[in-house]
Write a protein that holds these residues in place. Structure first.
Motif, short mmCIF file in Angstrom:
data_model
loop_
_atom_site.label_atom_id
_atom_site.label_comp_id
_atom_site.label_asym_id
_atom_site.label_seq_id
_atom_site.Cartn_x
_atom_site.Cartn_y
_atom_site.Cartn_z
N TYR A 63 -4.01 6.55 -36.44
CA TYR A 63 -3.37 5.34 -35.92
C TYR A 63 -2.72 4.49 -37.01
N GLN A 108 1.48 4.58 -34.16
CA GLN A 108 0.82 3.30 -33.91
C GLN A 108 1.56 2.51 -32.84
N ASN A 109 2.88 2.44 -32.95
CA ASN A 109 3.67 1.70 -31.97
C ASN A 109 3.58 2.35 -30.59
N ASP A 166 0.14 1.57 -29.13
CA ASP A 166 0.10 0.17 -28.73
C ASP A 166 0.86 -0.04 -27.42
N GLN A 192 -1.26 1.41 -24.51
CA GLN A 192 -2.43 0.59 -24.20
C GLN A 192 -2.03 -0.72 -23.51
N LYS A 193 -0.93 -1.32 -23.95
CA LYS A 193 -0.48 -2.57 -23.33
C LYS A 193 0.08 -2.31 -21.93
N CYS A 233 -7.75 1.18 -23.33
CA CYS A 233 -8.14 1.06 -24.74
C CYS A 233 -8.91 2.30 -25.15
N PRO A 273 -7.57 -2.45 -31.74
CA PRO A 273 -6.20 -2.93 -31.92
C PRO A 273 -5.86 -4.07 -30.97
N TYR A 274 -4.93 -4.91 -31.38
CA TYR A 274 -4.53 -6.06 -30.56
C TYR A 274 -3.99 -5.64 -29.20
N SER A 275 -3.47 -4.39 -29.11
CA SER A 275 -2.90 -3.91 -27.84
C SER A 275 -3.98 -3.68 -26.78
N THR A 316 -3.08 -10.57 -34.04
CA THR A 316 -3.45 -9.18 -34.30
C THR A 316 -4.95 -8.98 -34.46
#
Length: 241
Positions: free
Chosen positions: A116, A123-124, A127, A130-131, A136, A171-173, A188
């Motif tokens: 990740y 990573q993007n 994210d 997940q968003k 998660c 992660p923040y997502s 974040t």
């Protein structure tokens, strides 16, 4: 149109690959061959997909214009092989659905989670998933999967054994509300120490279910739409071939 699409994919993928090399990310020329590292490098996937689309569409177009039988045969046989491969994959995934799901979960958990922080494109993408899907992690363990990443690794008995400032976080997502209320910017660190909480407690602040199960539920709920798309693509391939 498809030749242009293929050329764009090759160009964008090549540019992204070179940028990663400049900053020491992605697949290195000097590393040993790693199949999964190539599969999870989106720039390489784009280049390969672009080459296939460009060459195949070029062969079909030139073969039709020049009435070149070998090129038309190559175009037709390749489309037929791709259609047959898609059909076999669909049948295998349907018959051995539990085995395919288990294998997919293991691969994503072992490869995507651990890489990740090593690949900004991966990573993007994670994210975004997940968003968008509101999940998660990967497996039924959900948010606990992130302990497999070196940065988020968490030992409940000794959390400080991991020197990372992101230890025991997600992660923040994964956060239900990642925005900072004061500045309206993304916080974040909104997932800090969430792995230390039990499922019900963590569920108040983050998404806790693994993405594989959530995505499959979404597909099942929209089965007619995905089925229609698959049939439409198959019809186009058959008619073109």
């Amino acid at each position: 149109m498809f030749q242009l699409l293929g050329a764009v994919l090759i160009g964008v993928g090549s540019w992204g690959f070179n940028e990663k090399q400049r900053y020491g990310e992605g697949v290195s020329y000097h590393e040993d061959f790693d199949f999964y590292k190539i599969v999870f490098d989106l720039t390489i996937v784009m280049i390969i997909l672009g080459i296939v689309i460009f060459v195949l569409s070029f062969a079909g177009c030139l073969g039709a214009l020049r009435e070149n039988v070998p090129l038309l045969k190559a175009f037709s046989y390749t489309l037929s092989a791709l259609f047959l491969l898609e059909l076999i994959c669909a049948v295998v995934a349907f018959i051995f659905s539990s085995e395919v799901k288990a294998k997919l979960t293991d691969v994503l958990k072992d490869e995507a989670i651990t890489r990740y922080r090593d690949d900004i494109d991966l990573q993007n993408m994670m994210d975004w998933v997940q968003k968008t899907v509101k999940c998660c992690g990967i497996s039924p363990s959900g948010y606990k999967d992130w302990t497999n990443n070196a940065y988020f690794r968490c030992d409940p008995n000794d959390p400080k054994s991991n020197p990372s400032v992101e230890r025991c976080a997600v992660p923040y997502s994964c956060c239900r509300n990642p925005d900072n209320f004061e500045s309206s910017m993304i916080n974040t660190m909104c997932g800090a120490e969430q792995q230390l909480f039990a499922y019900r407690e963590a569920n108040q602040f983050i998404y806790v279910d693994g993405c594989v199960d959530v995505v499959l539920e979404v597909v099942k709920s929209k089965l007619y739409i995905f089925g229609g798309i698959f049939i439409a693509v198959a019809v186009v391939q058959v008619r073109s071939g």
